[in-house]
Design a protein around this motif. Structure first.
Motif, PDB file in Angstrom:
ATOM      1  N   ALA A   1      32.525  12.025  38.710  1.00 23.07           N
ATOM      2  CA  ALA A   1      32.735  11.990  37.251  1.00 23.07           C
ATOM      3  C   ALA A   1      31.865  10.946  36.556  1.00 23.07           C
ATOM      4  O   ALA A   1      31.608  11.045  35.354  1.00 23.07           O
ATOM      5  CB  ALA A   1      34.203  11.721  36.939  1.00 23.07           C
ATOM      6  N   GLY A   2      31.457   9.910  37.295  1.00 24.77           N
ATOM      7  CA  GLY A   2      30.629   8.858  36.692  1.00 24.77           C
ATOM      8  C   GLY A   2      31.289   7.484  36.678  1.00 24.77           C
ATOM      9  O   GLY A   2      30.799   6.562  36.022  1.00 24.77           O
ATOM     10  N   LYS A   3      32.361   7.334  37.444  1.00 23.55           N
ATOM     11  CA  LYS A   3      33.102   6.052  37.437  1.00 23.55           C
ATOM     12  C   LYS A   3      32.267   4.920  38.031  1.00 23.55           C
ATOM     13  O   LYS A   3      32.139   3.854  37.427  1.00 23.55           O
ATOM     14  CB  LYS A   3      34.429   6.200  38.208  1.00 23.55           C
ATOM     15  CG  LYS A   3      35.329   7.296  37.670  1.00 23.55           C
ATOM     16  CD  LYS A   3      36.607   7.414  38.460  1.00 23.55           C
ATOM     17  CE  LYS A   3      36.410   7.737  39.932  1.00 23.55           C
ATOM     18  NZ  LYS A   3      35.815   9.079  40.192  1.00 23.55           N
ATOM     19  N   THR A   4      31.704   5.158  39.209  1.00 29.92           N
ATOM     20  CA  THR A   4      30.904   4.100  39.840  1.00 29.92           C
ATOM     21  C   THR A   4      29.689   3.781  38.984  1.00 29.92           C
ATOM     22  O   THR A   4      29.339   2.608  38.793  1.00 29.92           O
ATOM     23  CB  THR A   4      30.460   4.549  41.254  1.00 29.92           C
ATOM     24  OG1 THR A   4      31.632   4.867  41.999  1.00 29.92           O
ATOM     25  CG2 THR A   4      29.678   3.468  41.967  1.00 29.92           C
ATOM     26  N   THR A   5      29.074   4.802  38.440  1.00 28.44           N
ATOM     27  CA  THR A   5      27.893   4.579  37.581  1.00 28.44           C
ATOM     28  C   THR A   5      28.285   3.704  36.391  1.00 28.44           C
ATOM     29  O   THR A   5      27.547   2.782  36.022  1.00 28.44           O
ATOM     30  CB  THR A   5      27.331   5.937  37.101  1.00 28.44           C
ATOM     31  OG1 THR A   5      27.064   6.748  38.251  1.00 28.44           O
ATOM     32  CG2 THR A   5      26.065   5.758  36.291  1.00 28.44           C
ATOM     33  N   THR A   6      29.453   3.977  35.811  1.00 27.43           N
ATOM     34  CA  THR A   6      29.914   3.154  34.680  1.00 27.43           C
ATOM     35  C   THR A   6      30.096   1.704  35.125  1.00 27.43           C
ATOM     36  O   THR A   6      29.619   0.771  34.453  1.00 27.43           O
ATOM     37  CB  THR A   6      31.263   3.698  34.146  1.00 27.43           C
ATOM     38  OG1 THR A   6      31.073   5.042  33.732  1.00 27.43           O
ATOM     39  CG2 THR A   6      31.777   2.864  32.981  1.00 27.43           C
ATOM     40  N   MET A   7      30.757   1.525  36.266  1.00 21.65           N
ATOM     41  CA  MET A   7      30.988   0.142  36.729  1.00 21.65           C
ATOM     42  C   MET A   7      29.672  -0.552  37.063  1.00 21.65           C
ATOM     43  O   MET A   7      29.519  -1.742  36.815  1.00 21.65           O
ATOM     44  CB  MET A   7      31.938   0.150  37.928  1.00 21.65           C
ATOM     45  CG  MET A   7      33.361   0.307  37.475  1.00 21.65           C
ATOM     46  SD  MET A   7      34.534   0.076  38.796  1.00 21.65           S
ATOM     47  CE  MET A   7      34.447   1.654  39.536  1.00 21.65           C
TER      48      MET A   7
ATOM     49  N   ASP B   1      32.203  12.292  30.563  1.00 23.62           N
ATOM     50  CA  ASP B   1      32.864  12.140  29.254  1.00 23.62           C
ATOM     51  C   ASP B   1      34.257  11.560  29.417  1.00 23.62           C
ATOM     52  O   ASP B   1      34.987  11.971  30.327  1.00 23.62           O
ATOM     53  CB  ASP B   1      33.075  13.513  28.588  1.00 23.62           C
ATOM     54  CG  ASP B   1      31.843  13.997  27.892  1.00 23.62           C
ATOM     55  OD1 ASP B   1      31.136  13.167  27.282  1.00 23.62           O
ATOM     56  OD2 ASP B   1      31.588  15.217  27.955  1.00 23.62           O
ATOM     57  N   LEU B   2      34.641  10.702  28.492  1.00 17.24           N
ATOM     58  CA  LEU B   2      36.016  10.205  28.488  1.00 17.24           C
ATOM     59  C   LEU B   2      36.884  11.278  27.820  1.00 17.24           C
ATOM     60  O   LEU B   2      36.857  11.431  26.601  1.00 17.24           O
ATOM     61  CB  LEU B   2      36.056   8.887  27.707  1.00 17.24           C
ATOM     62  CG  LEU B   2      37.239   7.969  27.948  1.00 17.24           C
ATOM     63  CD1 LEU B   2      37.294   7.499  29.402  1.00 17.24           C
ATOM     64  CD2 LEU B   2      37.153   6.754  27.039  1.00 17.24           C
ATOM     65  N   VAL B   3      37.636  12.026  28.637  1.00 18.01           N
ATOM     66  CA  VAL B   3      38.364  13.182  28.083  1.00 18.01           C
ATOM     67  C   VAL B   3      39.792  12.837  27.686  1.00 18.01           C
ATOM     68  O   VAL B   3      40.461  13.613  27.008  1.00 18.01           O
ATOM     69  CB  VAL B   3      38.358  14.386  29.061  1.00 18.01           C
ATOM     70  CG1 VAL B   3      36.970  14.992  29.155  1.00 18.01           C
ATOM     71  CG2 VAL B   3      38.871  13.985  30.452  1.00 18.01           C
ATOM     72  N   ALA B   4      40.286  11.698  28.113  1.00 17.81           N
ATOM     73  CA  ALA B   4      41.619  11.257  27.677  1.00 17.81           C
ATOM     74  C   ALA B   4      41.659   9.746  27.790  1.00 17.81           C
ATOM     75  O   ALA B   4      41.058   9.157  28.689  1.00 17.81           O
ATOM     76  CB  ALA B   4      42.709  11.858  28.556  1.00 17.81           C
TER      77      ALA B   4
END
Ligand SMILES: Nc1ncnc2c1ncn2[C@@H]1O[C@H](COP(=O)(O)OP(=O)(O)OP(=O)(O)O)[C@@H](O)[C@H]1O
Length: 248
Positions: free
Chosen positions: A42-48, A212-215
């Motif tokens: 989803a992109g969590k590690t990339t965000t961190m 995308d932040l969906v919630a």
């Protein structure tokens, strides 16, 4: 109002044609636990990695503990990061590894020794502190990684699957530690697939899906069905917002 501990505006990361994180906006108040959820990829590690200066965003801006993410020197002293694979040197003992990190962090040696001892003790690693990391189990490495991320008492801590590989007692210690950190006004950015851990600890939850932040919302508010007001589990929310809807 104090400025948010983590603030991101339009944070975007592209790898070639693929958009890993797509225009992410975040505003996370100090002293809160933010549960960051999302399916694999989803992109969590990339965000961190963007928020901890390890990778540059393609677009957008962010600041953590008041330091912009393009000011690496200012930012790294205010944050701690436990990535999925904690960066440890196999040839060092646990204590040597932590002393090395304390040195990099410019902690005064006497303070460092006291802090290392107290954290080793807290995480049940004291008896293994003089063993080489190459002889550590996965869980012992994970504990050393957590101690390393907390050593300098950072203002904001990023934890990627902190209970991964831990036995129930150690997992409990991690959960208690996260609660204590928030109590002490440390901000915790917690990414985990273990929804019960997020449910127990997070003040706010954000769900990322395909970048995308969906919630996003308070944990309890998010679990309350908009239409009926009835309670659902965090897992229900997760599955609902991360399911592809045909024809839209
Ligand atoms: N260095 C890279 N080069 C190319 N693509 C990458 C790179 N890092 C991540 N990606 C892609 O970006 C997307 C997001 O990956 P990321 O690791 O951030 O997901 P994640 O939410 O942390 O997943 P998981 O829960 O599986 O750890 C994926 O499609 C991944 O293939």
């Amino acid at each position: 109002m104090p400025s948010p501990a983590i603030e991101a505006t339009g944070l975007t990361k592209r790898y070639g044609d693929e958009t890993a994180v797509d225009g992410l906006d975040l505003s996370i108040p100090q002293g809160t636990v933010y549960g960051f959820l999302g399916p694999n990829g989803a992109g969590k590690t990339t965000t961190m990695r963007m928020l901890t200066t390890l990778t540059k965003p393609t677009h957008g801006t962010a600041s953590v503990a008041g330091a912009p993410i393009d000011d690496r020197d200012a930012l790294v002293e205010r944050i701690g990061y436990l990535p999925e694979e904690p960066p440890l040197f196999d040839e060092l003992t646990g204590r040597e590894q932590l002393e090395y990190i304390a040195g990099l962090r410019d902690l005064p040696p006497a303070d460092a020794t006291e802090r290392i001892d107290s954290l080793l003790d807290r995480f049940g690693l004291a008896d293994d502190a003089d063993k080489r990391i190459s002889a550590y189990s996965k869980g012992m490495k994970q504990k050393a990684g957590i101690v390393q991320a907390l050593l300098h008492d950072p203002e904001v801590v990023f934890l990627d699957e902190p209970t991964s590989g831990l036995d129930p007692r150690a997992a409990r210690t991690v959960r208690d530690t996260i609660a204590d950190l928030a109590e002490d006004e440390t901000t915790v950015f917690l990414s985990s697939h273990i929804l019960s851990v997020v449910d127990e600890l997070a003040d706010t939850v954000g769900v990322l899906f395909k970048g995308d932040l969906v919630a996003e919302g308070g944990t309890e508010a998010l679990k309350k069905r908009a239409e009926t007001g009835e309670q659902q589990s965090l897992e229900d929310v997760f599955l609902e917002v991360t399911t592809e809807v045909d024809g839209t």
